[in-house]
Design an enzyme around this catalytic site. Structure first.
Site, PDB file in Angstrom:
ATOM      1  N   VAL A  12       8.154   2.397  -1.026  1.00 41.70           N
ATOM      2  CA  VAL A  12       8.999   3.261  -0.203  1.00 41.70           C
ATOM      3  C   VAL A  12       8.638   3.002   1.264  1.00 41.70           C
ATOM      4  O   VAL A  12       7.458   2.965   1.621  1.00 41.70           O
ATOM      5  CB  VAL A  12       8.755   4.754  -0.529  1.00 41.70           C
ATOM      6  CG1 VAL A  12       9.545   5.656   0.399  1.00 41.70           C
ATOM      7  CG2 VAL A  12       9.098   5.055  -1.977  1.00 41.70           C
ATOM      8  N   GLY A  18       0.794  -1.224   0.000  1.00 39.20           N
ATOM      9  CA  GLY A  18       0.000   0.000   0.000  1.00 39.20           C
ATOM     10  C   GLY A  18       0.825   1.272   0.000  1.00 39.20           C
ATOM     11  O   GLY A  18       0.274   2.366  -0.084  1.00 39.20           O
ATOM     12  N   HIS A  19       2.151   1.168   0.059  1.00 42.16           N
ATOM     13  CA  HIS A  19       3.006   2.373   0.191  1.00 42.16           C
ATOM     14  C   HIS A  19       4.265   2.218  -0.642  1.00 42.16           C
ATOM     15  O   HIS A  19       5.331   1.996  -0.082  1.00 42.16           O
ATOM     16  CB  HIS A  19       3.372   2.591   1.666  1.00 42.16           C
ATOM     17  CG  HIS A  19       3.887   3.972   1.960  1.00 42.16           C
ATOM     18  ND1 HIS A  19       5.217   4.312   1.878  1.00 42.16           N
ATOM     19  CD2 HIS A  19       3.239   5.095   2.338  1.00 42.16           C
ATOM     20  CE1 HIS A  19       5.386   5.574   2.218  1.00 42.16           C
ATOM     21  NE2 HIS A  19       4.193   6.076   2.503  1.00 42.16           N
ATOM     22  N   PHE A  20       4.267   2.314  -1.864  1.00 44.83           N
ATOM     23  CA  PHE A  20       3.167   2.539  -2.794  1.00 44.83           C
ATOM     24  C   PHE A  20       3.175   1.372  -3.778  1.00 44.83           C
ATOM     25  O   PHE A  20       4.243   0.834  -4.071  1.00 44.83           O
ATOM     26  CB  PHE A  20       3.354   3.867  -3.532  1.00 44.83           C
ATOM     27  CG  PHE A  20       3.369   5.046  -2.586  1.00 44.83           C
ATOM     28  CD1 PHE A  20       2.177   5.561  -2.092  1.00 44.83           C
ATOM     29  CD2 PHE A  20       4.560   5.603  -2.162  1.00 44.83           C
ATOM     30  CE1 PHE A  20       2.185   6.650  -1.220  1.00 44.83           C
ATOM     31  CE2 PHE A  20       4.570   6.685  -1.290  1.00 44.83           C
ATOM     32  CZ  PHE A  20       3.389   7.210  -0.817  1.00 44.83           C
TER      33      PHE A  20
END
Length: 145
Positions: A56, A49-51
């Site tokens: 990252v 989810g990041h990203f």
């Protein structure tokens, strides 16, 4: 100077997967400083989810890794025996700066130095590096309970 493997780290820190963010302690001088590491893998639970197309490590998790290293330093400073009941709580973070993204495959070197311990409030100068380049830094305050 001493080092710690994951089993000893887990004897001191209450954190567990997915929130244990210190894999090994390279060197620790009680009352003074610590150097620890976090191997950043694509298997980290935050990367999907990041990203999704540009993984990252979240800056707040870099700060959390630094705080966990600082907690280990404090625990080893006050007593050289694990106390499963002890927890270190953040009391403040100042001058946090993020200088470079941390990506899968990076080895995050965590540095913390005790600036002072006054009335149960510990203050640390911390920074994180990847390949010798500073990626984050902050002054942190915490209390042991």
């Amino acid at each position: 100077m001493s080092s710690m493997d994951i089993n000893e780290i887990m004897a001191y820190l209450p954190h567990r997967f997915p929130f244990l963010l210190v894999d090994r302690v390279i060197s620790l001088e009680p009352g003074k400083s610590i150097v620890a590491l976090k191997n950043v893998s694509m298997n980290e639970p935050f990367f999907p989810g990041h990203f999704p197309k540009h993984p990252v490590m979240p800056g707040v998790l870099i700060l959390e890794a630094l705080a966990q290293a600082a907690a280990l330093l404090s625990f080893k400073t006050v007593a050289d025996a694990p106390n499963g009941d002890a927890v270190v709580y953040f009391a403040g973070i100042d001058a946090a700066r993020f200088k470079k993204p941390v990506m899968p495959g990076d080895q995050l070197m965590l540095h913390a130095e005790i600036l002072r311990n006054l009335k149960g409030i510990w203050k640390y100068a911390t920074y994180a590096e990847v390949d010798g380049q500073r990626v984050a830094e902050a002054e942190m305050m915490a209390t042991l309970r």
